[in-house]
Design an enzyme around this catalytic site. Structure first.
Site, mmCIF file in Angstrom:
data_model
loop_
_atom_site.group_PDB
_atom_site.id
_atom_site.type_symbol
_atom_site.label_atom_id
_atom_site.label_comp_id
_atom_site.label_asym_id
_atom_site.label_seq_id
_atom_site.Cartn_x
_atom_site.Cartn_y
_atom_site.Cartn_z
ATOM 1 N N GLY A 118 0.814 -1.215 0.000
ATOM 2 C CA GLY A 118 0.000 0.000 0.000
ATOM 3 C C GLY A 118 0.844 1.259 0.000
ATOM 4 O O GLY A 118 0.413 2.308 -0.485
ATOM 5 N N SER B 292 -12.104 0.127 2.520
ATOM 6 C CA SER B 292 -13.171 0.481 3.463
ATOM 7 C C SER B 292 -14.494 0.650 2.719
ATOM 8 O O SER B 292 -14.525 1.243 1.636
ATOM 9 C CB SER B 292 -12.838 1.796 4.174
ATOM 10 N N GLU C 102 -4.454 5.641 5.398
ATOM 11 C CA GLU C 102 -4.279 6.883 4.606
ATOM 12 C C GLU C 102 -2.802 7.246 4.466
ATOM 13 O O GLU C 102 -2.431 8.416 4.469
ATOM 14 C CB GLU C 102 -5.066 8.020 5.267
ATOM 15 N N GLY C 103 -1.959 6.220 4.332
ATOM 16 C CA GLY C 103 -0.496 6.431 4.309
ATOM 17 C C GLY C 103 0.016 6.306 5.731
ATOM 18 O O GLY C 103 -0.389 7.070 6.605
ATOM 19 N N GLU D 226 5.087 6.381 8.899
ATOM 20 C CA GLU D 226 6.453 6.396 8.339
ATOM 21 C C GLU D 226 6.422 7.140 6.997
ATOM 22 O O GLU D 226 7.301 7.949 6.699
ATOM 23 C CB GLU D 226 6.969 4.956 8.133
HETATM 24 C C1 LIG Z 1 -8.863 -0.819 8.440
HETATM 25 C C2 LIG Z 1 -8.153 -0.332 7.215
HETATM 26 C C3 LIG Z 1 -8.856 0.347 6.236
HETATM 27 C C4 LIG Z 1 -8.226 0.736 5.057
HETATM 28 N N1 LIG Z 1 -8.949 1.350 4.066
HETATM 29 C C5 LIG Z 1 -8.370 1.561 2.863
HETATM 30 C C6 LIG Z 1 -9.137 2.032 1.754
HETATM 31 O O1 LIG Z 1 -10.333 2.330 1.864
HETATM 32 N N2 LIG Z 1 -8.528 2.153 0.544
HETATM 33 C C7 LIG Z 1 -7.221 1.832 0.358
HETATM 34 O O2 LIG Z 1 -6.737 1.949 -0.748
HETATM 35 N N3 LIG Z 1 -6.461 1.400 1.394
HETATM 36 C C8 LIG Z 1 -7.000 1.241 2.625
HETATM 37 N N4 LIG Z 1 -6.249 0.768 3.678
HETATM 38 C C9 LIG Z 1 -4.858 0.379 3.423
HETATM 39 C C10 LIG Z 1 -3.827 1.297 4.040
HETATM 40 O O3 LIG Z 1 -3.815 2.530 3.389
HETATM 41 C C11 LIG Z 1 -2.493 0.544 3.941
HETATM 42 O O4 LIG Z 1 -2.540 -0.526 4.859
HETATM 43 C C12 LIG Z 1 -1.306 1.415 4.204
HETATM 44 O O5 LIG Z 1 -1.150 2.364 3.178
HETATM 45 C C13 LIG Z 1 -0.005 0.603 4.317
HETATM 46 O O6 LIG Z 1 0.143 -0.295 3.263
HETATM 47 P P1 LIG Z 1 0.523 -1.829 3.582
HETATM 48 O O7 LIG Z 1 -0.448 -2.305 4.591
HETATM 49 O O8 LIG Z 1 0.624 -2.550 2.321
HETATM 50 O O9 LIG Z 1 1.939 -1.754 4.273
HETATM 51 P P2 LIG Z 1 3.410 -1.717 3.544
HETATM 52 O O10 LIG Z 1 3.389 -0.712 2.457
HETATM 53 O O11 LIG Z 1 3.734 -3.123 3.191
HETATM 54 O O12 LIG Z 1 4.293 -1.226 4.722
HETATM 55 C C14 LIG Z 1 4.747 -2.083 5.791
HETATM 56 C C15 LIG Z 1 5.600 -1.256 6.754
HETATM 57 O O13 LIG Z 1 6.753 -0.728 6.064
HETATM 58 C C16 LIG Z 1 6.773 0.698 6.181
HETATM 59 N N5 LIG Z 1 7.279 1.286 4.941
HETATM 60 C C17 LIG Z 1 6.960 0.929 3.665
HETATM 61 N N6 LIG Z 1 7.613 1.720 2.794
HETATM 62 C C18 LIG Z 1 8.323 2.596 3.533
HETATM 63 C C19 LIG Z 1 9.197 3.676 3.224
HETATM 64 N N7 LIG Z 1 9.447 4.063 1.955
HETATM 65 N N8 LIG Z 1 9.770 4.364 4.250
HETATM 66 C C20 LIG Z 1 9.509 4.027 5.531
HETATM 67 N N9 LIG Z 1 8.710 3.005 5.893
HETATM 68 C C21 LIG Z 1 8.119 2.315 4.913
HETATM 69 C C22 LIG Z 1 5.321 1.077 6.428
HETATM 70 O O14 LIG Z 1 5.230 2.349 7.049
HETATM 71 C C23 LIG Z 1 4.864 -0.047 7.336
HETATM 72 O O15 LIG Z 1 5.317 0.207 8.636
HETATM 73 C C24 LIG Z 1 -6.842 0.455 4.883
HETATM 74 C C25 LIG Z 1 -6.123 -0.185 5.899
HETATM 75 C C26 LIG Z 1 -6.761 -0.589 7.049
HETATM 76 C C27 LIG Z 1 -5.976 -1.300 8.107
#
Ligand SMILES: Cc1cc2nc3c(=O)[nH]c(=O)nc-3n(C[C@H](O)[C@H](O)[C@H](O)COP(=O)(O)OP(=O)(O)OC[C@H]3O[C@@H](n4cnc5c(N)ncnc54)[C@H](O)[C@@H]3O)c2cc1C
Length: 383
Positions: free
Chosen positions: A127, A154, A361-362, A365
Protein backbone atom coordinates in the site's frame (compact mmCIF):
# COMPACT_ATOMS: atom_id res chain seq x y z
CA UNK A 1 -12.82 30.43 11.50
CA UNK A 2 -16.20 28.72 11.04
CA UNK A 3 -19.28 30.58 9.86
CA UNK A 4 -22.26 30.75 12.21
CA UNK A 5 -24.07 28.11 10.12
CA UNK A 6 -21.05 25.83 10.30
CA UNK A 7 -20.80 26.18 14.08
CA UNK A 8 -24.48 25.36 14.36
CA UNK A 9 -24.04 22.34 12.11
CA UNK A 10 -21.19 21.00 14.26
CA UNK A 11 -23.56 21.42 17.22
CA UNK A 12 -26.28 19.42 15.43
CA UNK A 13 -23.80 16.60 14.78
CA UNK A 14 -22.64 16.75 18.43
CA UNK A 15 -26.22 16.29 19.62
CA UNK A 16 -26.78 13.47 17.11
CA UNK A 17 -23.71 11.71 18.50
CA UNK A 18 -24.79 12.17 22.12
CA UNK A 19 -28.39 11.09 21.60
CA UNK A 20 -28.15 8.49 18.81
CA UNK A 21 -24.59 7.17 18.66
CA UNK A 22 -23.20 7.04 22.19
CA UNK A 23 -26.04 4.89 23.58
CA UNK A 24 -25.64 2.14 20.93
CA UNK A 25 -22.00 2.25 19.77
CA UNK A 26 -20.68 -0.14 22.41
CA UNK A 27 -23.10 -2.95 21.60
CA UNK A 28 -22.97 -2.51 17.82
CA UNK A 29 -19.18 -2.66 17.89
CA UNK A 30 -19.10 -5.64 20.25
CA UNK A 31 -21.34 -7.58 17.85
CA UNK A 32 -19.63 -6.14 14.74
CA UNK A 33 -23.02 -5.01 13.40
CA UNK A 34 -23.29 -2.62 10.46
CA UNK A 35 -24.84 0.61 11.81
CA UNK A 36 -27.59 0.91 9.21
CA UNK A 37 -29.78 3.29 11.21
CA UNK A 38 -26.89 5.58 12.15
CA UNK A 39 -25.70 5.73 8.54
CA UNK A 40 -29.23 6.70 7.49
CA UNK A 41 -29.16 9.39 10.18
CA UNK A 42 -25.86 10.68 8.81
CA UNK A 43 -27.39 10.84 5.32
CA UNK A 44 -30.33 12.83 6.65
CA UNK A 45 -27.96 15.27 8.33
CA UNK A 46 -26.22 15.83 4.99
CA UNK A 47 -22.90 14.37 6.14
CA UNK A 48 -22.29 12.54 2.86
CA UNK A 49 -22.58 15.81 0.97
CA UNK A 50 -20.14 17.91 2.96
CA UNK A 51 -17.79 18.25 -0.04
CA UNK A 52 -20.49 18.79 -2.68
CA UNK A 53 -21.51 22.36 -3.53
CA UNK A 54 -24.48 23.64 -5.50
CA UNK A 55 -25.86 22.88 -8.03
CA UNK A 56 -25.22 19.18 -7.26
CA UNK A 57 -25.58 19.43 -3.48
CA UNK A 58 -26.24 22.05 -0.87
CA UNK A 59 -23.94 21.22 2.00
CA UNK A 60 -20.36 22.08 1.05
CA UNK A 61 -18.53 23.25 4.14
CA UNK A 62 -15.01 24.48 4.87
CA UNK A 63 -12.30 21.92 5.59
CA UNK A 64 -12.19 23.20 9.17
CA UNK A 65 -15.90 22.45 9.60
CA UNK A 66 -15.39 19.05 7.98
CA UNK A 67 -12.64 18.32 10.52
CA UNK A 68 -14.86 19.25 13.47
CA UNK A 69 -17.82 17.23 12.15
CA UNK A 70 -15.52 14.22 11.69
CA UNK A 71 -14.15 14.68 15.21
CA UNK A 72 -17.69 14.62 16.62
CA UNK A 73 -18.60 11.43 14.75
CA UNK A 74 -15.38 9.69 15.82
CA UNK A 75 -15.96 10.79 19.40
CA UNK A 76 -19.11 8.69 19.27
CA UNK A 77 -17.71 5.82 17.21
CA UNK A 78 -14.70 5.99 14.93
CA UNK A 79 -16.31 3.57 12.46
CA UNK A 80 -18.94 6.19 11.56
CA UNK A 81 -16.24 8.66 10.57
CA UNK A 82 -14.64 5.84 8.57
CA UNK A 83 -17.91 5.28 6.74
CA UNK A 84 -17.77 8.77 5.21
CA UNK A 85 -14.02 9.47 4.87
CA UNK A 86 -13.15 7.81 1.56
CA UNK A 87 -16.55 8.89 0.22
CA UNK A 88 -15.64 12.54 0.71
CA UNK A 89 -12.27 12.08 -0.98
CA UNK A 90 -13.98 10.57 -4.05
CA UNK A 91 -16.54 13.40 -4.14
CA UNK A 92 -13.67 15.91 -4.00
CA UNK A 93 -11.80 14.10 -6.77
CA UNK A 94 -14.85 14.26 -9.05
CA UNK A 95 -15.49 17.88 -8.15
CA UNK A 96 -11.89 18.94 -8.77
CA UNK A 97 -10.98 16.75 -11.77
CA UNK A 98 -14.16 15.22 -13.18
CA UNK A 99 -15.75 16.12 -16.51
CA UNK A 100 -19.07 17.97 -16.50
CA UNK A 101 -20.80 14.65 -17.31
CA UNK A 102 -19.09 12.91 -14.39
CA UNK A 103 -20.07 15.70 -12.00
CA UNK A 104 -23.70 15.65 -13.18
CA UNK A 105 -23.84 11.87 -13.08
CA UNK A 106 -22.35 11.24 -9.65
CA UNK A 107 -22.29 14.30 -7.40
CA UNK A 108 -26.06 14.61 -6.73
CA UNK A 109 -26.31 11.00 -5.55
CA UNK A 110 -23.03 11.19 -3.63
CA UNK A 111 -24.31 14.31 -1.85
CA UNK A 112 -27.35 12.51 -0.47
CA UNK A 113 -25.49 9.29 0.27
CA UNK A 114 -27.86 7.39 -2.03
CA UNK A 115 -24.66 6.37 -3.82
CA UNK A 116 -21.71 5.59 -1.54
CA UNK A 117 -18.14 5.78 -2.82
CA UNK A 118 -14.80 4.35 -1.80
CA UNK A 119 -11.26 4.65 -3.05
CA UNK A 120 -9.17 1.61 -3.95
CA UNK A 121 -5.41 2.14 -3.85
CA UNK A 122 -3.89 -0.60 -1.71
CA UNK A 123 -3.02 -3.98 -3.19
CA UNK A 124 -2.10 -7.25 -1.51
CA UNK A 125 1.51 -6.65 -2.58
CA UNK A 126 1.71 -3.24 -0.90
CA UNK A 127 0.00 0.00 0.00
CA UNK A 128 2.92 2.36 0.58
CA UNK A 129 4.66 1.88 -2.75
CA UNK A 130 1.68 2.79 -4.91
CA UNK A 131 3.70 3.22 -8.08
CA UNK A 132 4.47 -0.50 -7.95
CA UNK A 133 0.78 -1.38 -8.22
CA UNK A 134 -0.20 -4.23 -10.50
CA UNK A 135 -3.84 -3.49 -11.31
CA UNK A 136 -3.98 -2.67 -15.01
CA UNK A 137 -6.69 -1.11 -17.18
CA UNK A 138 -5.98 -1.95 -20.79
CA UNK A 139 -7.65 0.26 -23.43
CA UNK A 140 -9.50 -1.91 -25.93
CA UNK A 141 -12.15 -0.91 -28.46
CA UNK A 142 -13.54 2.18 -26.70
CA UNK A 143 -13.39 0.68 -23.21
CA UNK A 144 -10.95 -0.47 -20.53
CA UNK A 145 -10.43 -4.07 -19.50
CA UNK A 146 -9.40 -4.14 -15.85
CA UNK A 147 -7.46 -6.91 -14.11
CA UNK A 148 -5.96 -6.97 -10.64
CA UNK A 149 -6.90 -6.91 -6.98
CA UNK A 150 -7.20 -4.36 -4.20
CA UNK A 151 -7.28 -4.99 -0.48
CA UNK A 152 -8.21 -3.20 2.74
CA UNK A 153 -10.92 -1.26 0.95
CA UNK A 154 -13.17 0.48 3.46
CA UNK A 155 -16.89 0.23 2.68
CA UNK A 156 -15.86 -2.04 -0.20
CA UNK A 157 -19.03 -4.09 -0.07
CA UNK A 158 -21.60 -1.31 0.31
CA UNK A 159 -19.99 1.34 -1.89
CA UNK A 160 -21.55 1.47 -5.35
CA UNK A 161 -18.75 3.57 -6.84
CA UNK A 162 -15.05 2.78 -6.64
CA UNK A 163 -12.37 5.36 -7.46
CA UNK A 164 -9.85 2.84 -8.72
CA UNK A 165 -6.17 3.76 -8.88
CA UNK A 166 -4.66 1.63 -11.63
CA UNK A 167 -2.14 1.59 -14.42
CA UNK A 168 -3.31 2.54 -17.87
CA UNK A 169 0.31 2.44 -19.07
CA UNK A 170 2.28 -0.17 -17.12
CA UNK A 171 5.45 0.56 -19.10
CA UNK A 172 5.51 4.31 -18.34
CA UNK A 173 8.68 5.82 -16.92
CA UNK A 174 8.53 7.23 -14.32
CA UNK A 175 5.80 4.81 -13.23
CA UNK A 176 3.43 7.46 -11.84
CA UNK A 177 2.93 8.84 -15.35
CA UNK A 178 1.15 5.60 -16.24
CA UNK A 179 -1.32 5.81 -13.35
CA UNK A 180 -4.97 6.85 -13.80
CA UNK A 181 -8.17 6.86 -11.77
CA UNK A 182 -11.21 5.05 -13.13
CA UNK A 183 -14.67 5.66 -11.69
CA UNK A 184 -15.86 2.07 -11.56
CA UNK A 185 -19.43 1.05 -10.82
CA UNK A 186 -20.03 -2.38 -9.39
CA UNK A 187 -20.86 -4.96 -12.04
CA UNK A 188 -19.74 -8.05 -13.86
CA UNK A 189 -16.01 -8.69 -13.53
CA UNK A 190 -15.72 -7.11 -10.07
CA UNK A 191 -16.01 -9.41 -7.07
CA UNK A 192 -15.91 -8.45 -3.41
CA UNK A 193 -14.01 -11.60 -2.48
CA UNK A 194 -14.02 -11.26 1.34
CA UNK A 195 -14.26 -8.93 4.30
CA UNK A 196 -11.18 -8.70 6.51
CA UNK A 197 -11.17 -9.33 10.26
CA UNK A 198 -9.85 -6.36 12.19
CA UNK A 199 -8.54 -5.30 15.60
CA UNK A 200 -10.99 -2.39 15.68
CA UNK A 201 -12.95 -0.25 13.19
CA UNK A 202 -15.73 -2.79 13.53
CA UNK A 203 -19.24 -2.59 12.12
CA UNK A 204 -18.09 -1.12 8.83
CA UNK A 205 -16.64 -3.59 6.36
CA UNK A 206 -13.12 -3.53 4.93
CA UNK A 207 -12.89 -5.74 1.87
CA UNK A 208 -10.86 -7.26 -0.90
CA UNK A 209 -11.86 -6.46 -4.48
CA UNK A 210 -10.93 -8.66 -7.42
CA UNK A 211 -11.11 -7.40 -11.01
CA UNK A 212 -11.21 -10.11 -13.67
CA UNK A 213 -11.49 -8.86 -17.24
CA UNK A 214 -13.91 -6.22 -16.04
CA UNK A 215 -15.15 -4.05 -18.90
CA UNK A 216 -15.29 -0.39 -17.95
CA UNK A 217 -16.43 2.34 -20.38
CA UNK A 218 -13.72 4.71 -21.59
CA UNK A 219 -15.55 7.69 -20.07
CA UNK A 220 -14.98 6.20 -16.61
CA UNK A 221 -11.52 7.79 -16.72
CA UNK A 222 -11.49 10.61 -14.18
CA UNK A 223 -11.03 13.79 -16.23
CA UNK A 224 -10.00 13.61 -19.85
CA UNK A 225 -6.35 12.54 -19.89
CA UNK A 226 -4.67 9.31 -18.81
CA UNK A 227 -1.62 9.44 -16.55
CA UNK A 228 -2.98 12.09 -14.17
CA UNK A 229 -4.25 9.69 -11.52
CA UNK A 230 -1.28 9.70 -9.19
CA UNK A 231 -1.19 13.49 -8.87
CA UNK A 232 -4.99 13.63 -8.57
CA UNK A 233 -4.98 11.05 -5.79
CA UNK A 234 -2.15 12.74 -3.88
CA UNK A 235 -4.21 15.94 -3.81
CA UNK A 236 -7.29 13.95 -2.77
CA UNK A 237 -5.32 12.34 0.03
CA UNK A 238 -4.70 15.77 1.55
CA UNK A 239 -8.40 15.77 2.49
CA UNK A 240 -8.13 12.11 3.45
CA UNK A 241 -5.30 12.85 5.85
CA UNK A 242 -7.15 15.76 7.41
CA UNK A 243 -10.06 13.38 7.87
CA UNK A 244 -7.91 10.72 9.51
CA UNK A 245 -6.35 13.34 11.78
CA UNK A 246 -9.88 14.41 12.75
CA UNK A 247 -10.86 10.81 13.46
CA UNK A 248 -7.88 10.62 15.80
CA UNK A 249 -9.05 13.80 17.53
CA UNK A 250 -12.44 12.19 18.10
CA UNK A 251 -11.01 8.99 19.57
CA UNK A 252 -8.59 10.97 21.75
CA UNK A 253 -11.37 13.24 22.95
CA UNK A 254 -13.63 10.34 23.83
CA UNK A 255 -10.79 8.72 25.80
CA UNK A 256 -10.09 11.99 27.63
CA UNK A 257 -13.77 12.64 28.41
CA UNK A 258 -14.28 9.13 29.80
CA UNK A 259 -11.09 9.45 31.85
CA UNK A 260 -12.06 12.83 33.28
CA UNK A 261 -15.40 11.43 34.41
CA UNK A 262 -13.95 8.22 35.82
CA UNK A 263 -11.14 10.00 37.65
CA UNK A 264 -13.71 12.07 39.56
CA UNK A 265 -15.99 9.13 40.36
CA UNK A 266 -13.42 6.50 41.30
CA UNK A 267 -11.83 6.79 44.73
CA UNK A 268 -8.74 5.24 46.27
CA UNK A 269 -7.03 6.03 49.56
CA UNK A 270 -10.10 8.09 50.46
CA UNK A 271 -9.98 10.57 47.57
CA UNK A 272 -11.01 10.77 43.92
CA UNK A 273 -8.14 9.37 41.90
CA UNK A 274 -7.62 12.59 39.91
CA UNK A 275 -6.24 14.08 43.14
CA UNK A 276 -3.35 11.63 43.04
CA UNK A 277 -0.67 13.59 41.29
CA UNK A 278 0.19 10.83 38.80
CA UNK A 279 -3.39 10.60 37.55
CA UNK A 280 -3.79 14.38 37.51
CA UNK A 281 -0.63 14.64 35.42
CA UNK A 282 -1.93 12.09 32.95
CA UNK A 283 -5.13 14.09 32.50
CA UNK A 284 -3.25 17.37 32.12
CA UNK A 285 -0.93 15.87 29.51
CA UNK A 286 -3.78 14.19 27.62
CA UNK A 287 -5.76 17.44 27.37
CA UNK A 288 -2.68 19.46 26.37
CA UNK A 289 -1.62 17.05 23.63
CA UNK A 290 -5.17 16.73 22.31
CA UNK A 291 -5.55 20.49 22.02
CA UNK A 292 -2.18 20.74 20.27
CA UNK A 293 -3.29 18.05 17.80
CA UNK A 294 -6.58 19.86 17.18
CA UNK A 295 -4.88 23.19 16.55
CA UNK A 296 -2.40 21.57 14.14
CA UNK A 297 -5.25 19.89 12.27
CA UNK A 298 -7.29 23.09 12.08
CA UNK A 299 -4.20 24.96 10.88
CA UNK A 300 -3.77 22.46 8.02
CA UNK A 301 -7.51 22.68 7.25
CA UNK A 302 -7.34 26.45 7.11
CA UNK A 303 -4.38 26.33 4.71
CA UNK A 304 -6.33 23.85 2.59
CA UNK A 305 -9.31 26.22 2.51
CA UNK A 306 -6.97 28.99 1.35
CA UNK A 307 -6.14 26.83 -1.67
CA UNK A 308 -2.59 25.97 -0.65
CA UNK A 309 -0.89 22.67 -1.28
CA UNK A 310 -0.94 21.06 2.17
CA UNK A 311 0.62 17.63 1.84
CA UNK A 312 3.15 18.61 4.53
CA UNK A 313 0.63 20.25 6.86
CA UNK A 314 -1.98 17.49 6.47
CA UNK A 315 0.79 14.93 6.94
CA UNK A 316 1.95 16.64 10.14
CA UNK A 317 -1.63 16.76 11.45
CA UNK A 318 -2.26 13.10 10.63
CA UNK A 319 1.07 12.02 12.13
CA UNK A 320 0.76 14.01 15.34
CA UNK A 321 -2.97 13.51 15.94
CA UNK A 322 -2.82 9.75 15.40
CA UNK A 323 0.20 9.20 17.65
CA UNK A 324 -1.47 11.45 20.22
CA UNK A 325 -4.73 9.47 20.07
CA UNK A 326 -2.80 6.26 20.68
CA UNK A 327 -1.00 7.77 23.69
CA UNK A 328 -4.22 9.18 25.12
CA UNK A 329 -6.02 5.87 24.64
CA UNK A 330 -3.24 4.08 26.53
CA UNK A 331 -3.34 6.64 29.35
CA UNK A 332 -7.12 6.19 29.49
CA UNK A 333 -6.56 2.45 30.01
CA UNK A 334 -4.10 3.23 32.84
CA UNK A 335 -6.56 5.62 34.51
CA UNK A 336 -9.36 3.07 34.39
CA UNK A 337 -7.13 0.46 36.02
CA UNK A 338 -8.43 -3.08 35.50
CA UNK A 339 -11.65 -1.73 34.01
CA UNK A 340 -9.63 -0.13 31.23
CA UNK A 341 -8.87 -3.65 30.07
CA UNK A 342 -12.52 -4.68 30.18
CA UNK A 343 -14.56 -4.84 27.01
CA UNK A 344 -17.48 -3.53 29.09
CA UNK A 345 -15.83 -0.10 29.07
CA UNK A 346 -15.38 2.00 25.94
CA UNK A 347 -11.72 2.82 26.61
CA UNK A 348 -10.80 -0.68 25.48
CA UNK A 349 -12.42 0.16 22.10
CA UNK A 350 -10.55 3.46 21.81
CA UNK A 351 -7.31 1.56 22.37
CA UNK A 352 -8.19 -0.84 19.53
CA UNK A 353 -9.46 1.89 17.18
CA UNK A 354 -6.52 4.29 17.59
CA UNK A 355 -3.86 2.29 15.64
CA UNK A 356 -5.88 2.51 12.42
CA UNK A 357 -5.15 6.22 12.20
CA UNK A 358 -1.42 5.44 12.50
CA UNK A 359 -1.55 2.98 9.58
CA UNK A 360 -4.37 4.19 7.33
CA UNK A 361 -4.28 6.88 4.61
CA UNK A 362 -0.50 6.43 4.31
CA UNK A 363 1.38 5.09 7.34
CA UNK A 364 3.07 7.50 9.70
CA UNK A 365 6.45 6.40 8.34
CA UNK A 366 5.26 7.55 4.91
CA UNK A 367 3.97 10.82 6.44
CA UNK A 368 7.46 11.49 7.79
CA UNK A 369 8.88 10.87 4.31
CA UNK A 370 6.38 13.36 2.84
CA UNK A 371 7.12 15.93 5.55
CA UNK A 372 10.89 15.79 5.25
CA UNK A 373 10.74 15.93 1.43
CA UNK A 374 8.63 19.08 1.65
CA UNK A 375 10.81 20.54 4.40
CA UNK A 376 13.93 20.17 2.30
CA UNK A 377 12.10 21.29 -0.86
CA UNK A 378 10.89 24.45 0.84
CA UNK A 379 14.25 25.17 2.51
CA UNK A 380 16.73 24.19 -0.16
CA UNK A 381 20.34 25.11 0.45
CA UNK A 382 22.18 26.55 -2.57
CA UNK A 383 25.18 24.34 -3.41
C1 LIG B 1 -8.86 -0.82 8.44
C2 LIG B 1 -8.15 -0.33 7.22
C3 LIG B 1 -8.86 0.35 6.24
C4 LIG B 1 -8.23 0.74 5.06
N1 LIG B 1 -8.95 1.35 4.07
C5 LIG B 1 -8.37 1.56 2.86
C6 LIG B 1 -9.14 2.03 1.75
O1 LIG B 1 -10.33 2.33 1.86
N2 LIG B 1 -8.53 2.15 0.54
C7 LIG B 1 -7.22 1.83 0.36
O2 LIG B 1 -6.74 1.95 -0.75
N3 LIG B 1 -6.46 1.40 1.39
C8 LIG B 1 -7.00 1.24 2.63
N4 LIG B 1 -6.25 0.77 3.68
C9 LIG B 1 -4.86 0.38 3.42
C10 LIG B 1 -3.83 1.30 4.04
O3 LIG B 1 -3.81 2.53 3.39
C11 LIG B 1 -2.49 0.54 3.94
O4 LIG B 1 -2.54 -0.53 4.86
C12 LIG B 1 -1.31 1.42 4.20
O5 LIG B 1 -1.15 2.36 3.18
C13 LIG B 1 0.00 0.60 4.32
O6 LIG B 1 0.14 -0.29 3.26
P1 LIG B 1 0.52 -1.83 3.58
O7 LIG B 1 -0.45 -2.31 4.59
O8 LIG B 1 0.62 -2.55 2.32
O9 LIG B 1 1.94 -1.75 4.27
P2 LIG B 1 3.41 -1.72 3.54
O10 LIG B 1 3.39 -0.71 2.46
O11 LIG B 1 3.73 -3.12 3.19
O12 LIG B 1 4.29 -1.23 4.72
C14 LIG B 1 4.75 -2.08 5.79
C15 LIG B 1 5.60 -1.26 6.75
O13 LIG B 1 6.75 -0.73 6.06
C16 LIG B 1 6.77 0.70 6.18
N5 LIG B 1 7.28 1.29 4.94
C17 LIG B 1 6.96 0.93 3.67
N6 LIG B 1 7.61 1.72 2.79
C18 LIG B 1 8.32 2.60 3.53
C19 LIG B 1 9.20 3.68 3.22
N7 LIG B 1 9.45 4.06 1.96
N8 LIG B 1 9.77 4.36 4.25
C20 LIG B 1 9.51 4.03 5.53
N9 LIG B 1 8.71 3.00 5.89
C21 LIG B 1 8.12 2.32 4.91
C22 LIG B 1 5.32 1.08 6.43
O14 LIG B 1 5.23 2.35 7.05
C23 LIG B 1 4.86 -0.05 7.34
O15 LIG B 1 5.32 0.21 8.64
C24 LIG B 1 -6.84 0.45 4.88
C25 LIG B 1 -6.12 -0.19 5.90
C26 LIG B 1 -6.76 -0.59 7.05
C27 LIG B 1 -5.98 -1.30 8.11
Amino acid sequence: MLSREEREFVGVVRRFVDSEVKPVAHDLEAEDIYPEKLIEGMKELGIYGLAVPEPWGYGKVSAACYVLVTEELARGWMSLAGAMGGHTVVAKLILDYGTQEQKDKYLPRLATGELRATMALTEPGGGSDLQAMRTVARAEGGKYVVNGSKTWISNGRRAGLVALLCKTDPAAEPAHKGVSILLVEKGEGLTVSRDLHKLGYKGVETSELVFEDMHVPADALLGTAEGQGFAQMMRGLEVGRLQVAARALGVGRAALEDSLRYAQERESFGRPIWKHQSIGNYLANMATKLEAARQLTLFAAQRYDEGDRVDMEAGMAKLFASETAMEIALDAVRIHGGYGYSSEFDVERYFRDAPLMIVGEGTNEIQRNVIVKQLVGRNRVAR
